[in-house]
Motif scaffolding. Structure first.
Motif, PDB file in Angstrom:
ATOM      1  N   LYS A 143      48.173 -28.378  24.762  1.00  0.00           N
ATOM      2  CA  LYS A 143      47.406 -27.654  23.742  1.00  0.00           C
ATOM      3  C   LYS A 143      48.188 -27.578  22.430  1.00  0.00           C
ATOM      4  N   MET A 144      49.489 -27.354  22.530  1.00  0.00           N
ATOM      5  CA  MET A 144      50.304 -27.331  21.320  1.00  0.00           C
ATOM      6  C   MET A 144      50.336 -28.717  20.666  1.00  0.00           C
ATOM      7  N   GLU A 145      50.369 -29.744  21.479  1.00  0.00           N
ATOM      8  CA  GLU A 145      50.365 -31.113  20.947  1.00  0.00           C
ATOM      9  C   GLU A 145      49.078 -31.389  20.176  1.00  0.00           C
ATOM     10  N   ILE A 146      47.957 -30.932  20.697  1.00  0.00           N
ATOM     11  CA  ILE A 146      46.670 -31.125  20.009  1.00  0.00           C
ATOM     12  C   ILE A 146      46.678 -30.408  18.664  1.00  0.00           C
ATOM     13  N   ARG A 147      47.166 -29.158  18.643  1.00  0.00           N
ATOM     14  CA  ARG A 147      47.211 -28.405  17.381  1.00  0.00           C
ATOM     15  C   ARG A 147      48.173 -29.056  16.390  1.00  0.00           C
ATOM     16  N   ALA A 148      49.293 -29.567  16.896  1.00  0.00           N
ATOM     17  CA  ALA A 148      50.256 -30.216  16.007  1.00  0.00           C
ATOM     18  C   ALA A 148      49.673 -31.482  15.397  1.00  0.00           C
ATOM     19  N   ASN A 149      48.923 -32.237  16.164  1.00  0.00           N
ATOM     20  CA  ASN A 149      48.287 -33.445  15.625  1.00  0.00           C
ATOM     21  C   ASN A 149      47.279 -33.098  14.541  1.00  0.00           C
ATOM     22  N   GLU A 150      46.531 -32.019  14.767  1.00  0.00           N
ATOM     23  CA  GLU A 150      45.566 -31.596  13.743  1.00  0.00           C
ATOM     24  C   GLU A 150      46.281 -31.144  12.477  1.00  0.00           C
TER      25      GLU A 150
END
Length: 283
Positions: free
Chosen positions: A110-117
């Motif tokens: 989930k943190m990876e998804i937010r970081a990509n955004e």
């Protein structure tokens, strides 16, 4: 006398070759010494390659941190391309990068998804184009990741340029604070061709490290801290590159090539000496 270590010799050779062709040189070394493949791929920074995610249609960047064998994981779909032979094969690479979403962990994913955004917005604001990708993986006492940014300017024209930045970090939990260890590498390649000035090829890389302890009581604050560290590091490295690459290149070109004739230059230097001499005489 002890024989030279093949791995050290390969790294020493790569440091002396044109960094613009690192990928080709690396491929040649791997062909000559296949047993060094994993060590070289995990140790040598090379220009980032781009691939399109088949599930989402979005571009992402390839590196050793999202690689499992010959497959690469997309940060947008969390799927490997080409697909892995079996779910059990999707473990961890030797460098500790998680191979699939299960090994990655739900919280870190989930943190990876937010970081990509977040870095997708950063890329658009700062680079006005290009491609970005962020990959996270688990650590025993925190997590780690890599932020990748690539921008190619005017490919195929008389003036070309490529910027690749690779930011590898560790985030170690320390109660209410987090210890961040960031290692950033920028690979820059510039070339220009003109009828009047000829050909100019300027390529190289730069690596810098920083350690910092920051408060991080939530996942959002973790992403913000990583973003601030990467932004500050990129600004510092851009300024250094401007001084080292562009400043030194300008000095060299200025010393080697004169726009005026030699006689005009000699007259200017003679006039300068006379002025300096007269000022000294007045003292």
């Amino acid at each position: 006398m002890a024989a030279a270590d093949p791995f050290d010799s390969a790294l020493d050779l790569l440091r002396r070759l044109n960094p613009k062709h690192t990928t080709a040189h690396l491929g040649s070394l791997i062909t000559l010494a296949p047993d060094l493949t994993e060590d070289l791929l995990s140790s040598v920074d090379q220009p980032l390659a781009v691939r399109r995610c088949k599930q989402t249609g979005r571009d992402y960047l390839l590196c050793d941190y999202n690689r499992d064998g010959d497959s690469y994981r997309s940060p947008w779909s969390n799927e490997f391309d080409p697909p892995l032979a079996s779910p059990s094969a999707a473990g961890s690479n030797d460098d500790g990068a998680a191979g699939d979403g299960g090994a990655l962990g739900e919280k870190v994913r989930k943190m990876e998804i937010r970081a990509n955004e977040a870095f997708d917005v950063y890329r658009e604001l700062y680079y006005e184009g290009g491609v970005s990708s962020v990959y996270f993986w688990n650590l025993d006492d925190g997590f780690a990741g890599v932020v990748l940014l690539k921008k190619v300017a005017t490919p195929g024209s008389s003036s070309e340029g490529t910027w690749d930045s690779i930011h590898v970090f560790e985030a170690i939990d320390r109660a209410r604070f987090t210890q961040y260890n960031l290692t950033s590498t920028v690979i820059l390649s510039l070339s220009s061709t003109s009828s009047g000035l000829g050909e100019l090829d300027l390529s190289g890389n730069m690596t810098r490290q920083v350690e910092m302890e920051l408060p991080a009581e939530s996942e959002e604050q973790q992403i913000a801290n990583i973003g601030k560290l990467v932004e500050d590091m990129e600004l510092k490295m851009r300024n250094l590159l401007q001084e080292v690459y562009f400043g030194k290149a300008k000095d060299v070109v200025g010393d080697l090539r004169s726009l005026g004739s030699l006689s005009e230059g000699a007259r200017d230097r003679e006039a300068q000496r006379e002025i300096i001499g007269s000022m000294g005489g007045r003292r």
